[in-house]
Write a protein that holds these residues in place. Structure first.
Motif, PDB file in Angstrom:
ATOM      1  N   VAL A  96      48.867  65.333   4.440  1.00  0.00           N
ATOM      2  CA  VAL A  96      48.569  64.810   5.781  1.00  0.00           C
ATOM      3  C   VAL A  96      47.524  65.658   6.501  1.00  0.00           C
ATOM      4  N   TYR A  97      47.519  67.002   6.274  1.00  0.00           N
ATOM      5  CA  TYR A  97      46.608  67.878   7.005  1.00  0.00           C
ATOM      6  C   TYR A  97      45.172  67.358   7.043  1.00  0.00           C
ATOM      7  N   PRO A  98      44.511  67.158   5.881  1.00  0.00           N
ATOM      8  CA  PRO A  98      43.099  66.754   5.924  1.00  0.00           C
ATOM      9  C   PRO A  98      42.904  65.374   6.522  1.00  0.00           C
ATOM     10  N   CYS A  99      43.882  64.486   6.340  1.00  0.00           N
ATOM     11  CA  CYS A  99      43.771  63.132   6.905  1.00  0.00           C
ATOM     12  C   CYS A  99      43.805  63.164   8.427  1.00  0.00           C
ATOM     13  N   PHE A 100      44.750  63.931   8.968  1.00  0.00           N
ATOM     14  CA  PHE A 100      44.882  64.064  10.418  1.00  0.00           C
ATOM     15  C   PHE A 100      43.614  64.716  10.986  1.00  0.00           C
ATOM     16  N   ALA A 101      43.147  65.763  10.334  1.00  0.00           N
ATOM     17  CA  ALA A 101      41.947  66.465  10.808  1.00  0.00           C
ATOM     18  C   ALA A 101      40.726  65.548  10.795  1.00  0.00           C
ATOM     19  N   GLU A 102      40.570  64.754   9.737  1.00  0.00           N
ATOM     20  CA  GLU A 102      39.416  63.859   9.640  1.00  0.00           C
ATOM     21  C   GLU A 102      39.471  62.771  10.709  1.00  0.00           C
ATOM     22  N   LEU A 103      40.670  62.287  11.014  1.00  0.00           N
ATOM     23  CA  LEU A 103      40.797  61.280  12.076  1.00  0.00           C
ATOM     24  C   LEU A 103      40.352  61.865  13.412  1.00  0.00           C
ATOM     25  N   ILE A 104      40.789  63.070  13.718  1.00  0.00           N
ATOM     26  CA  ILE A 104      40.436  63.723  14.986  1.00  0.00           C
ATOM     27  C   ILE A 104      38.921  63.929  15.061  1.00  0.00           C
ATOM     28  N   ASN A 105      38.319  64.409  13.997  1.00  0.00           N
ATOM     29  CA  ASN A 105      36.880  64.675  13.998  1.00  0.00           C
ATOM     30  C   ASN A 105      36.063  63.385  14.003  1.00  0.00           C
ATOM     31  N   PHE A 106      36.593  62.331  13.397  1.00  0.00           N
ATOM     32  CA  PHE A 106      35.933  61.019  13.410  1.00  0.00           C
ATOM     33  C   PHE A 106      35.878  60.486  14.842  1.00  0.00           C
ATOM     34  N   VAL A 107      36.990  60.619  15.565  1.00  0.00           N
ATOM     35  CA  VAL A 107      37.029  60.173  16.962  1.00  0.00           C
ATOM     36  C   VAL A 107      36.046  60.990  17.796  1.00  0.00           C
ATOM     37  N   ALA A 108      35.984  62.304  17.565  1.00  0.00           N
ATOM     38  CA  ALA A 108      35.046  63.157  18.320  1.00  0.00           C
ATOM     39  C   ALA A 108      33.613  62.698  18.111  1.00  0.00           C
ATOM     40  N   GLU A 109      33.275  62.314  16.868  1.00  0.00           N
ATOM     41  CA  GLU A 109      31.923  61.842  16.581  1.00  0.00           C
ATOM     42  C   GLU A 109      31.606  60.570  17.361  1.00  0.00           C
ATOM     43  N   LEU A 110      32.588  59.707  17.517  1.00  0.00           N
ATOM     44  CA  LEU A 110      32.363  58.440  18.215  1.00  0.00           C
ATOM     45  C   LEU A 110      32.336  58.621  19.734  1.00  0.00           C
ATOM     46  N   VAL A 111      32.948  59.705  20.220  1.00  0.00           N
ATOM     47  CA  VAL A 111      32.926  59.976  21.664  1.00  0.00           C
ATOM     48  C   VAL A 111      31.492  60.125  22.156  1.00  0.00           C
ATOM     49  N   VAL A 112      30.615  60.716  21.327  1.00  0.00           N
ATOM     50  CA  VAL A 112      29.219  60.894  21.744  1.00  0.00           C
ATOM     51  C   VAL A 112      28.335  59.748  21.266  1.00  0.00           C
ATOM     52  N   ARG A 113      28.962  58.682  20.769  1.00  0.00           N
ATOM     53  CA  ARG A 113      28.215  57.483  20.376  1.00  0.00           C
ATOM     54  C   ARG A 113      28.830  56.269  21.057  1.00  0.00           C
TER      55      ARG A 113
END
Length: 638
Positions: free
Chosen positions: A136-153
Motif C-alpha cells: 500500500v505504501y507506494p500506491c498511497f504515496a503516488e495517489l497523494i503526489n498525483f493529486v499535488a500535480e493536478l493542483v497546479v494544473r
C-alpha cells in the motif's frame, strides 16, 4: 491535571512494542472517533475561495474516477495502457500547462496512475494485496503526489481569478516510505510522511518570499543542515501517515497509537506547531486525524475504492494546498526572519484596551513541547533586536517568552486563572520590595493570543476557534484551552545546575521565601511547586533561586477560587489532598508538602547526572509517586 475524554477503544485491544505502551494508552484516552466535519478544519476561511477549492477537488476526483473506470478485467495489458494514456493525455489537454511548478511529464503521470490504481481497483493486479502494508505504501504515496500535480494544473475554464485562488503549497509524500526519520529520539520506522513544498521552493524563486516560505521552507532548512527531499525529516514533516493491514478496531488503534508516538518528535522539532494532521489507513479505508492539546480527532472512514470516499480524501489533500497556515496547525507568529537569519516571535499584549504587537528575536529554545497532549509549554530566550544588530549583546537574551495552552474558563476578562494577569499582579505587588528582586519573573507583556475569524474579527485563539463549532459541538465536555504567550524578564538555569547540597538549600530557601512573599503581599497561592518550576540564578553575590510558572495559581481573596479543591500540580510532587481530589481546603501547606517531596525525590534520584545513585532504586516505594493512578500515588506517600 489533564482531563479525560471518552473513547470506545480499549488500550489493551492490540499488541504494540513496549515503546508504544504510553502512546497506546494516550490514543485510547484522548480519541474522539467518527467525527463529522473534520474536513472543515482545513477549509479556507474565505467562502468564495473555498468554493473554488472545492471545484478543484471535484475536478481532480472526476479525473481519477475516469481512470478507475478504464480498469476492466476484459482488457489486456497493452489495451489497458493505451486506455489510461489516452485518458491522461485528454485530461491534461483540458488543463492549464504544467508551468514552473510541475515536475512530472505525461509519462510520469501514467506511471503514477498505474501504481495507485492497484489500490483503488481491487482485483486489478493479482500480485497486489491491500492487506499487505508494504504494497500500500507506494500506491498511497503516488495517489497523494498525483493529486499535488493536478493542483497546479486547474481546468482551463476554472483558472484562478485572484491570488487567493492559487495554491499556496503542494502537499507531497516523501520519496522514501517505511523509512527511519532524521532528528528522531528513537530511530523507528515511519510508514509514510507528508511535506509541504512551497511554490517559491519549487520554482527556486528567491526574489520574493511568501508566508509559507518564511514559516516552512526556510525554517526547515535552517533547522537541519542535512535536510533531504527523500527521507522524512521531523523539522519539516507536515503530517504522518500510518498504514495498517485492515480496518478493525484493534488495527486502527495501533495506527492511532503510532501517530501519537511519531507526533512527539514533530512537536520536539517544530516549535511553531499547534496541532498535527495525520492519516491512518486500514486496507482501503482511510481516516483523517487531528492531534491537538487534549484531543485526537478521527474522521469517518473514507473508502478509496468508492467514488464518495476518494472525493473526501482528495478534498483533504486539496484543502491543505490552499488553506491558511493556521489551518495546517502552524503558528504564523513564530517564523524565520530571512533578512536577519533568525526566528522572530510576535507578542500581542491583549491585556491592554488597545492590543499592541511587539516582535522579539530568538536566542535560544530552553523548553520544548515533548508531549502530544497537554499545555504544549515552550520557553524561548529572546532579545528585543535581531542578534546581528545587537551590538551590546553576545547573542544572549535577557527576556523569556513562555508559550503554552492552559485550560481556561471563559473569556480572558473572566478567567481567574489567567497567568498573564496573575504574573502582572505579582510584579506590581512586589515592586519596591528589594528583598524579592530576582526571585520571580517580572511581567513585561503578553496574554491570550488572537486570530481572525471568518468575518475578519479578532478572537481569542482557543481549541474551540481552531476546530470550529461543527466539530466542537461533538466533543462533549472537553475542557477549553487557550493559547497564552507571556514575555517576562529574568532568565535562570534548571535546578540540575546546582553544584552542591549547600547551593540546593539556598535555592529552595529563596524559592519558598518568594512563595510566602507572593502569598502575603499579592494574595496569590502558587499550587505547583515542582522541580521544573524552580530555577537557579547566579550573579555577583552568589547563587539564588527563582520561582516560575503561575498557571496553576489562584487568587485567595476570591471566595470561589480560594476553596477550589481540584487536583493541581506535577504528579511526583502533588500533595495528598490534590492527589485524592478531596474536600479539604487548599492552603500554603500543600505547597510546603510539595517541597518535602521534591527534597525526597532529589535525595533519592539526584538532581543531575553527577548525583544520581549508583545502585538500583526501582523497587523503592518512591518510584510510584509518578504513577498515573493518583490514589495509588497518594497511598505511597502516606
Amino acid at each position: 491535571m489533564e482531563s479525560s475524554s471518552s473513547s470506545s477503544y480499549s488500550s489493551a485491544s492490540t499488541q504494540l512494542p513496549d515503546r508504544f505502551a504510553e502512546s497506546k494508552a494516550l490514543a485510547a484516552h484522548y480519541l474522539k472517533d467518527n467525527i463529522d466535519g473534520v474536513q472543515v478544519i482545513a477549509e479556507h476561511s474565505d467562502q468564495t475561495t473555498q468554493q473554488f477549492v472545492t471545484k478543484q477537488a471535484e475536478s481532480i476526483a472526476e479525473f481519477i474516477d475516469e481512470l478507475v473506470q478504464r480498469v476492466k478485467p476484459s482488457l489486456g495489458k497493452a489495451e489497458l495502457e493505451n486506455e489510461l494514456k489516452a485518458t491522461i493525455a485528454a485530461q491534461l489537454n483540458r488543463r492549464s500547462p504544467a508551468g514552473l511548478h510541475s515536475e512530472k511529464t505525461e509519462a510520469d503521470m501514467f506511471n503514477s496512475a498505474v501504481r495507485f490504481l492497484k489500490w483503488l481497483c481491487p482485483g486489478s493486479d493479482s500480485t497486489f494485496s491491500k492487506t499487505n502494508e508494504k504494497h500500500v505504501y507506494p500506491c498511497f504515496a503516488e495517489l497523494i503526489n498525483f493529486v499535488a500535480e493536478l493542483v497546479v494544473r486547474p481546468l482551463k475554464d476554472q483558472k484562478p481569478a485572484s491570488l487567493d485562488e492559487q495554491p499556496k503549497r503542494l502537499v507531497r509524500s516523501y520519496i522514501l516510505n517505511n523509512a527511519k526519520s532524521d532528528k528522531a529520539e528513537d530511530k523507528h520506522y515511519i510508514n509514510m510522511a507528508l511535506k509541504c513544498d512551497t511554490l517559491n521552493y519549487i520554482t527556486g524563486d528567491n526574489a520574493e518570499y511568501d508566508e509559507d516560505s518564511y514559516l516552512i521552507s526556510e525554517a526547515c532548512l535552517k533547522a537541519n543542515d542535512e535536510w533531504s527531499d527523500e527521507r522524512p525529516n521531523y523539522p519539516c514533516i507536515f503530517a504522518v501517515v500510518e498504514v495498517e493491514s485492515k480496518s478493525s478496531e484493534g488495527a486502527m488503534l495501533k495506527g492511532f497509537s503510532q501517530l501519537v508516538e511519531y507526533s512527539k518528535d514533530v512537536y520536539r522539532n517544530q516549535h511553531n506547531r499547534h496541532f498535527i494532521w495525520g492519516l491512518v489507513s486500514g486496507g482501503s479505508e482511510v481516516k483523517a486525524c487531528v492531534l491537538g492539546q487534549n484531543f485526537l480527532l478521527a474522521s469517518k472512514f473514507m473508502d478509496v475504492t468508492s467514488t464518495a470516499g476518494r472525493l473526501e480524501l482528495i478534498r483533504f489533500l486539496v484543502n491543505w494546498s490552499f488553506c491558511e497556515l493556521p489551518k495546517l496547525g502552524y503558528d504564523p507568529t513564530i517564523r524565520y526572519n530571512y533578512k536577519h537569519e533568525c526566528f522572530a516571535i510576535d507578542m500581542v499584549n491583549s491585556n491592554e484596551q488597545m492590543p499592541t504587537q511587539t516582535t522579539y528575536y530568538l536566542r535560544e529554545v530552553v523548553v520544548i513541547a515533548e508531549r502530544v497532549f497537554g499545555r504544549h509549554t515552550r520557553c524561548f530566550v529572546v532579545g528585543r533586536q535581531p542578534p546581528s544588530l545587537d551590538e551590546n549583546s553576545d547573542n544572549s537574551g535577557d527576556i523569556l517568552i513562555k508559550d503554552a495552552w492552559p485550560e481556561v474558563s471563559g473569556s480572558a476578562e473572566d478567567d481567574m486563572r489567567d497567568e498573564a494577569k496573575l504574573l502582572k499582579r505579582v510584579s506590581n505587588g512586589l515592586a519596591g520590595r528589594s528583598e524579592f528582586n530576582g526571585l520571580y519573573p517580572k511581567y513585561i507583556n503578553g496574554g491570550r493570543m488572537q486570530i481572525q475569524n471568518a468575518h475578519g474579527d479578532s478572537v481569542d485563539e482557543t481549541t474551540r476557534t481552531i476546530l470550529g463549532e461543527t466539530v466542537w459541538a461533538q466533543l462533549g465536555d472537553l475542557p477549553l484551552r487557550a493559547h497564552m504567550r507571556i514575555a517576562m524578564s529574568g532568565v535562570g538555569e534548571p535546578l540540575e545546575s546546582v553544584q552542591s547540597i549547600y547551593e540546593l538549600v539556598v535555592v529552595i530557601y529563596d524559592v519558598m521565601r518568594c512563595h510566602m512573599g507572593i502569598l502575603k503581599h499579592c494574595q496569590i497561592l502558587h499550587r505547583d511547586i515542582s522541580e521544573a518550576n524552580i530555577l537557579v540564578r547566579r550573579d555577583d553575590t552568589g547563587v539564588h533561586g527563582m520561582l516560575i510558572d503561575f498557571d496553576h495559581s489562584i487568587d485567595i481573596t476570591d471566595e470561589g477560587y480560594a476553596v477550589r479543591t481540584e487536583g493541581a500540580g506535577t504528579r511526583p510532587f502533588m500533595s495528598i489532598n490534590n492527589l485524592e481530589d478531596n474536600s479539604t481546603k487548599r492552603t500554603a501547606l500543600d505547597d510546603w508538602e510539595s517541597i518535602i517531596y521534591i527534597l525526597c525525590w532529589l535525595g533519592t534520584f539526584g538532581w543531575n547526572r553527577a548525583t544520581q545513585p549508583s545502585g538500583s532504586v526501582s523497587k523503592m516505594a518512591i518510584t510510584s509517586w509518578n504513577d498515573y493512578d493518583e490514589m495509588m500515588n497518594a497511598e505511597a506517600k502516606r
